[in-house]
Design a protein around this motif. Sequence first.
Motif, PDB file in Angstrom:
ATOM      1  N   CYS A 194       6.391  -6.053  -6.276  1.00 56.09           N
ATOM      2  CA  CYS A 194       5.536  -5.401  -7.255  1.00 56.09           C
ATOM      3  C   CYS A 194       5.994  -5.850  -8.642  1.00 56.09           C
ATOM      4  O   CYS A 194       7.020  -6.527  -8.768  1.00 56.09           O
TER       5      CYS A 194
ATOM      6  N   VAL B 258       9.350  -2.545  -5.055  1.00 54.05           N
ATOM      7  CA  VAL B 258       8.715  -2.666  -3.746  1.00 54.05           C
ATOM      8  C   VAL B 258       8.674  -4.145  -3.357  1.00 54.05           C
ATOM      9  O   VAL B 258       8.291  -4.994  -4.165  1.00 54.05           O
TER      10      VAL B 258
ATOM     11  N   CYS C 172       7.277  -4.028   4.992  1.00 51.10           N
ATOM     12  CA  CYS C 172       7.822  -3.571   3.717  1.00 51.10           C
ATOM     13  C   CYS C 172       9.337  -3.534   3.876  1.00 51.10           C
ATOM     14  O   CYS C 172       9.851  -2.807   4.721  1.00 51.10           O
TER      15      CYS C 172
ATOM     16  N   LEU D 173       4.829   3.310  -1.834  1.00 54.04           N
ATOM     17  CA  LEU D 173       3.481   2.800  -1.568  1.00 54.04           C
ATOM     18  C   LEU D 173       2.493   3.943  -1.420  1.00 54.04           C
ATOM     19  O   LEU D 173       2.787   4.964  -0.805  1.00 54.04           O
TER      20      LEU D 173
ATOM     21  N   ALA E 279       1.766  -0.090  -5.282  1.00 57.75           N
ATOM     22  CA  ALA E 279       3.147   0.337  -5.546  1.00 57.75           C
ATOM     23  C   ALA E 279       3.098   1.303  -6.726  1.00 57.75           C
ATOM     24  O   ALA E 279       2.769   0.914  -7.846  1.00 57.75           O
TER      25      ALA E 279
ATOM     26  N   CYS F 240       5.297   2.737  -8.450  1.00 58.78           N
ATOM     27  CA  CYS F 240       6.302   2.576  -9.509  1.00 58.78           C
ATOM     28  C   CYS F 240       5.713   1.869 -10.729  1.00 58.78           C
ATOM     29  O   CYS F 240       6.045   2.184 -11.865  1.00 58.78           O
TER      30      CYS F 240
ATOM     31  N   MET G 149      -0.747  -4.169  -3.868  1.00 60.27           N
ATOM     32  CA  MET G 149       0.009  -5.022  -2.953  1.00 60.27           C
ATOM     33  C   MET G 149      -0.865  -5.619  -1.852  1.00 60.27           C
ATOM     34  O   MET G 149      -0.873  -6.812  -1.646  1.00 60.27           O
TER      35      MET G 149
END
Length: 171
Positions: free
Chosen positions: A13, A18, A72, A79, A95, A97, A102
């Motif tokens: 990401c 991620v 992952c 996610l 993702a 964050c 993705m």
Amino acid sequence: MPEPLKNSLTVRCSCGRVQLEAAGAPIISLACHCDDCQAGSLAVEALPGAAPVRDAAGGTPYVLYRKDRVTCIEGATLLKSYKLKDISATNRIVATCCNAAMTMGFDDSRHWVSMYRARFETDVPPLEMRICTKFKAGDSVIPDDLPAYPGFPLKFMAKLVAAWIPMLLRR
Ligand SMILES: [Zn+2]
Ligand SMILES: [Zn+2]
């Protein structure tokens, strides 16, 4: 246990928390211009801080892998799945964050997963075609850099089937 596959690619990401690993050769790399991908890409790009996933022609480039070859390896709990509508058959995995999109997939048992090509940093698989160009937005121009098809070309469907057969045979 099958042999580990060579040529694994890791995608991250935007912030790196991620990480997904894709093993072996992709099924195909293509840009999709369908209305669902247009709307879905717009929606994920509209999330705060999200990096773009579409190309200049309004298509969304993906790298398709067998579903069983994408894992992952970092940050799975970050996610989140987004749907355009509750009844949509597709979902987009983001993702949370950094809101980097993705993958795009289907709720049903389809055997492939489409990874957003924008996430690939190194050894990016070259695009092979543009599909569903009949849905392109009114003012966008489809470049003639790649073979372009109004719908789903036989060549694409054949690659999907070719990837599926070994899965049925559990290879
Ligand atoms: Zn992130
Ligand atoms: Zn599409």
